[in-house]
Design a protein around this motif. Sequence first.
Motif, PDB file in Angstrom:
ATOM      1  N   GLU A  20      -2.286  13.648   5.813  1.00 43.28           N
ATOM      2  CA  GLU A  20      -0.872  13.286   5.727  1.00 43.28           C
ATOM      3  C   GLU A  20      -0.455  12.357   6.867  1.00 43.28           C
ATOM      4  O   GLU A  20       0.336  11.434   6.669  1.00 43.28           O
ATOM      5  CB  GLU A  20       0.004  14.542   5.704  1.00 43.28           C
ATOM      6  N   THR A  21      -0.987  12.593   8.052  1.00 45.24           N
ATOM      7  CA  THR A  21      -0.683  11.723   9.192  1.00 45.24           C
ATOM      8  C   THR A  21      -1.145  10.298   8.916  1.00 45.24           C
ATOM      9  O   THR A  21      -0.409   9.334   9.150  1.00 45.24           O
ATOM     10  CB  THR A  21      -1.353  12.272  10.471  1.00 45.24           C
ATOM     11  N   LEU A  22      -2.372  10.153   8.419  1.00 44.93           N
ATOM     12  CA  LEU A  22      -2.895   8.807   8.148  1.00 44.93           C
ATOM     13  C   LEU A  22      -2.143   8.122   7.008  1.00 44.93           C
ATOM     14  O   LEU A  22      -1.956   6.906   7.041  1.00 44.93           O
ATOM     15  CB  LEU A  22      -4.401   8.879   7.873  1.00 44.93           C
ATOM     16  N   LYS A  23      -1.687   8.890   6.034  1.00 46.52           N
ATOM     17  CA  LYS A  23      -0.846   8.304   4.964  1.00 46.52           C
ATOM     18  C   LYS A  23       0.443   7.767   5.561  1.00 46.52           C
ATOM     19  O   LYS A  23       0.892   6.674   5.208  1.00 46.52           O
ATOM     20  CB  LYS A  23      -0.536   9.352   3.889  1.00 46.52           C
ATOM     21  N   ARG A  24       1.052   8.529   6.471  1.00 47.29           N
ATOM     22  CA  ARG A  24       2.284   8.081   7.117  1.00 47.29           C
ATOM     23  C   ARG A  24       2.039   6.816   7.937  1.00 47.29           C
ATOM     24  O   ARG A  24       2.862   5.897   7.932  1.00 47.29           O
ATOM     25  CB  ARG A  24       2.832   9.161   8.052  1.00 47.29           C
ATOM     26  N   LEU A  25       0.931   6.790   8.646  1.00 47.13           N
ATOM     27  CA  LEU A  25       0.601   5.628   9.460  1.00 47.13           C
ATOM     28  C   LEU A  25       0.450   4.380   8.590  1.00 47.13           C
ATOM     29  O   LEU A  25       1.048   3.341   8.864  1.00 47.13           O
ATOM     30  CB  LEU A  25      -0.681   5.872  10.253  1.00 47.13           C
ATOM     31  N   ALA A  26      -0.333   4.488   7.535  1.00 47.93           N
ATOM     32  CA  ALA A  26      -0.559   3.343   6.645  1.00 47.93           C
ATOM     33  C   ALA A  26       0.740   2.886   5.987  1.00 47.93           C
ATOM     34  O   ALA A  26       0.994   1.688   5.878  1.00 47.93           O
ATOM     35  CB  ALA A  26      -1.618   3.689   5.609  1.00 47.93           C
ATOM     36  N   ALA A  27       1.555   3.845   5.548  1.00 48.69           N
ATOM     37  CA  ALA A  27       2.822   3.499   4.883  1.00 48.69           C
ATOM     38  C   ALA A  27       3.778   2.797   5.845  1.00 48.69           C
ATOM     39  O   ALA A  27       4.542   1.922   5.444  1.00 48.69           O
ATOM     40  CB  ALA A  27       3.476   4.768   4.321  1.00 48.69           C
ATOM     41  N   ARG A  28       3.706   3.159   7.111  1.00 48.39           N
ATOM     42  CA  ARG A  28       4.571   2.563   8.125  1.00 48.39           C
ATOM     43  C   ARG A  28       4.348   1.045   8.229  1.00 48.39           C
ATOM     44  O   ARG A  28       5.267   0.299   8.530  1.00 48.39           O
ATOM     45  CB  ARG A  28       4.280   3.240   9.467  1.00 48.39           C
ATOM     46  N   PHE A  29       3.118   0.614   7.987  1.00 47.85           N
ATOM     47  CA  PHE A  29       2.765  -0.793   8.123  1.00 47.85           C
ATOM     48  C   PHE A  29       2.536  -1.476   6.763  1.00 47.85           C
ATOM     49  O   PHE A  29       2.009  -2.579   6.712  1.00 47.85           O
ATOM     50  CB  PHE A  29       1.526  -0.959   8.994  1.00 47.85           C
ATOM     51  N   ALA A  30       2.911  -0.799   5.690  1.00 44.04           N
ATOM     52  CA  ALA A  30       2.680  -1.351   4.347  1.00 44.04           C
ATOM     53  C   ALA A  30       3.606  -2.528   4.072  1.00 44.04           C
ATOM     54  O   ALA A  30       4.677  -2.642   4.595  1.00 44.04           O
ATOM     55  CB  ALA A  30       2.892  -0.275   3.300  1.00 44.04           C
ATOM     56  N   MET A  72       0.849  -1.174   0.000  1.00 45.55           N
ATOM     57  CA  MET A  72       0.000   0.000   0.000  1.00 45.55           C
ATOM     58  C   MET A  72       0.893   1.234   0.000  1.00 45.55           C
ATOM     59  O   MET A  72       1.025   1.930   0.993  1.00 45.55           O
ATOM     60  CB  MET A  72      -0.895  -0.020   1.237  1.00 45.55           C
ATOM     61  N   SER A  73       1.536   1.511  -1.113  1.00 46.42           N
ATOM     62  CA  SER A  73       2.473   2.621  -1.183  1.00 46.42           C
ATOM     63  C   SER A  73       1.764   3.971  -1.201  1.00 46.42           C
ATOM     64  O   SER A  73       2.332   4.963  -0.773  1.00 46.42           O
ATOM     65  CB  SER A  73       3.363   2.481  -2.416  1.00 46.42           C
ATOM     66  N   ASN A  74       0.554   4.038  -1.719  1.00 44.10           N
ATOM     67  CA  ASN A  74      -0.209   5.276  -1.730  1.00 44.10           C
ATOM     68  C   ASN A  74      -1.589   4.990  -1.141  1.00 44.10           C
ATOM     69  O   ASN A  74      -2.546   4.797  -1.870  1.00 44.10           O
ATOM     70  CB  ASN A  74      -0.316   5.839  -3.151  1.00 44.10           C
ATOM     71  N   PRO A  75      -1.688   4.968   0.184  1.00 42.87           N
ATOM     72  CA  PRO A  75      -2.947   4.600   0.835  1.00 42.87           C
ATOM     73  C   PRO A  75      -4.064   5.596   0.526  1.00 42.87           C
ATOM     74  O   PRO A  75      -3.809   6.788   0.343  1.00 42.87           O
ATOM     75  CB  PRO A  75      -2.603   4.608   2.313  1.00 42.87           C
ATOM     76  N   THR A  76      -5.269   5.099   0.473  1.00 37.04           N
ATOM     77  CA  THR A  76      -6.432   5.940   0.225  1.00 37.04           C
ATOM     78  C   THR A  76      -6.977   6.452   1.547  1.00 37.04           C
ATOM     79  O   THR A  76      -7.397   5.672   2.403  1.00 37.04           O
ATOM     80  CB  THR A  76      -7.527   5.155  -0.518  1.00 37.04           C
ATOM     81  N   VAL A  77      -6.946   7.758   1.706  1.00 35.40           N
ATOM     82  CA  VAL A  77      -7.501   8.408   2.888  1.00 35.40           C
ATOM     83  C   VAL A  77      -8.793   9.070   2.453  1.00 35.40           C
ATOM     84  O   VAL A  77      -8.818   9.810   1.463  1.00 35.40           O
ATOM     85  CB  VAL A  77      -6.522   9.450   3.473  1.00 35.40           C
ATOM     86  N   THR A  78      -9.868   8.800   3.173  1.00 30.87           N
ATOM     87  CA  THR A  78     -11.175   9.351   2.813  1.00 30.87           C
ATOM     88  C   THR A  78     -11.692  10.274   3.911  1.00 30.87           C
ATOM     89  O   THR A  78     -11.377  10.102   5.089  1.00 30.87           O
ATOM     90  CB  THR A  78     -12.202   8.231   2.563  1.00 30.87           C
ATOM     91  N   SER A  79     -12.501  11.247   3.507  1.00 33.92           N
ATOM     92  CA  SER A  79     -13.176  12.116   4.467  1.00 33.92           C
ATOM     93  C   SER A  79     -14.368  11.368   5.038  1.00 33.92           C
ATOM     94  O   SER A  79     -15.016  10.598   4.335  1.00 33.92           O
ATOM     95  CB  SER A  79     -13.675  13.388   3.774  1.00 33.92           C
ATOM     96  N   VAL A  80     -14.632  11.608   6.312  1.00 30.84           N
ATOM     97  CA  VAL A  80     -15.741  10.959   6.998  1.00 30.84           C
ATOM     98  C   VAL A  80     -16.570  12.036   7.675  1.00 30.84           C
ATOM     99  O   VAL A  80     -16.022  12.892   8.371  1.00 30.84           O
ATOM    100  CB  VAL A  80     -15.223   9.961   8.057  1.00 30.84           C
ATOM    101  N   ASP A  81     -17.888  12.000   7.477  1.00 27.79           N
ATOM    102  CA  ASP A  81     -18.782  12.960   8.129  1.00 27.79           C
ATOM    103  C   ASP A  81     -19.270  12.348   9.437  1.00 27.79           C
ATOM    104  O   ASP A  81     -20.090  11.430   9.432  1.00 27.79           O
ATOM    105  CB  ASP A  81     -19.964  13.288   7.218  1.00 27.79           C
ATOM    106  N   ILE A  82     -18.738  12.853  10.565  1.00 26.52           N
ATOM    107  CA  ILE A  82     -19.178  12.326  11.855  1.00 26.52           C
ATOM    108  C   ILE A  82     -19.808  13.413  12.725  1.00 26.52           C
ATOM    109  O   ILE A  82     -20.019  13.205  13.911  1.00 26.52           O
ATOM    110  CB  ILE A  82     -18.030  11.614  12.611  1.00 26.52           C
ATOM    111  N   GLY A  83     -20.127  14.557  12.112  1.00 29.29           N
ATOM    112  CA  GLY A  83     -20.829  15.601  12.841  1.00 29.29           C
ATOM    113  C   GLY A  83     -20.321  16.990  12.523  1.00 29.29           C
ATOM    114  O   GLY A  83     -19.268  17.151  11.908  1.00 29.29           O
ATOM    115  N   PRO A  84     -21.093  17.992  12.962  1.00 27.55           N
ATOM    116  CA  PRO A  84     -20.695  19.379  12.717  1.00 27.55           C
ATOM    117  C   PRO A  84     -19.461  19.757  13.533  1.00 27.55           C
ATOM    118  O   PRO A  84     -19.261  19.257  14.637  1.00 27.55           O
ATOM    119  CB  PRO A  84     -21.922  20.191  13.167  1.00 27.55           C
ATOM    120  N   LYS A  85     -18.654  20.602  12.952  1.00 28.28           N
ATOM    121  CA  LYS A  85     -17.418  21.100  13.576  1.00 28.28           C
ATOM    122  C   LYS A  85     -16.458  19.978  13.942  1.00 28.28           C
ATOM    123  O   LYS A  85     -15.687  20.089  14.893  1.00 28.28           O
ATOM    124  CB  LYS A  85     -17.736  21.979  14.780  1.00 28.28           C
ATOM    125  N   ILE A  86     -16.519  18.891  13.175  1.00 30.41           N
ATOM    126  CA  ILE A  86     -15.565  17.796  13.333  1.00 30.41           C
ATOM    127  C   ILE A  86     -14.983  17.484  11.967  1.00 30.41           C
ATOM    128  O   ILE A  86     -15.729  17.221  11.022  1.00 30.41           O
ATOM    129  CB  ILE A  86     -16.222  16.528  13.914  1.00 30.41           C
TER     130      ILE A  86
END
Length: 155
Positions: A145-155, A1-15
């Motif tokens: 960017e943080t989540l991409k780094r996390l996923a790449a760390r365990f790829a 998973m060299s280029n992990p897919t990070v998606t936006s998630v709607d979990i409420g207002p102001k989040i």
Amino acid sequence: MSNPTVTSVDIGPKIVARQVQVNAPASQIFALVADPHRHHELDGSGTVRDSAVKGPDRLTTGAKFSVGMKQFGFPYKITSKATEIVPDKVVEWQHPMGHKWRWELDETTPGVTTVTESFNYGTAKVPAALTLMGYDKKNGDGITETLKRLAARFA
């Protein structure tokens, strides 16, 4: 998973929330995220410094920790408080200005974990100021960017 897919998630207002799938057990991810001395290893915002961290090696609910930061060329220190820690599931802390950072870990199959990181500025003392200063978008970019780094760390 060299280029992990990070998606936006709607979990409420102001989040602002993003999500990624990581090829690692929740326990390994939790060990990394619950240790404030290691936050610089994942930081995608470029603001967390690797030195000047004070606090426990593993957060528990109510624990305080200080992290050296740098923004706009100025170093400073922030002391946050862990507001919810559930081993292998949740790591959440609150900034002195009231906003919260939260990590949720859901090990969907053995060794594969869906990770959601969120920035909740609805709990901030002055949420409108964070929006005016663009921190909702800026922190969304940093989370990605943080989540991409996390996923790449365990790829």
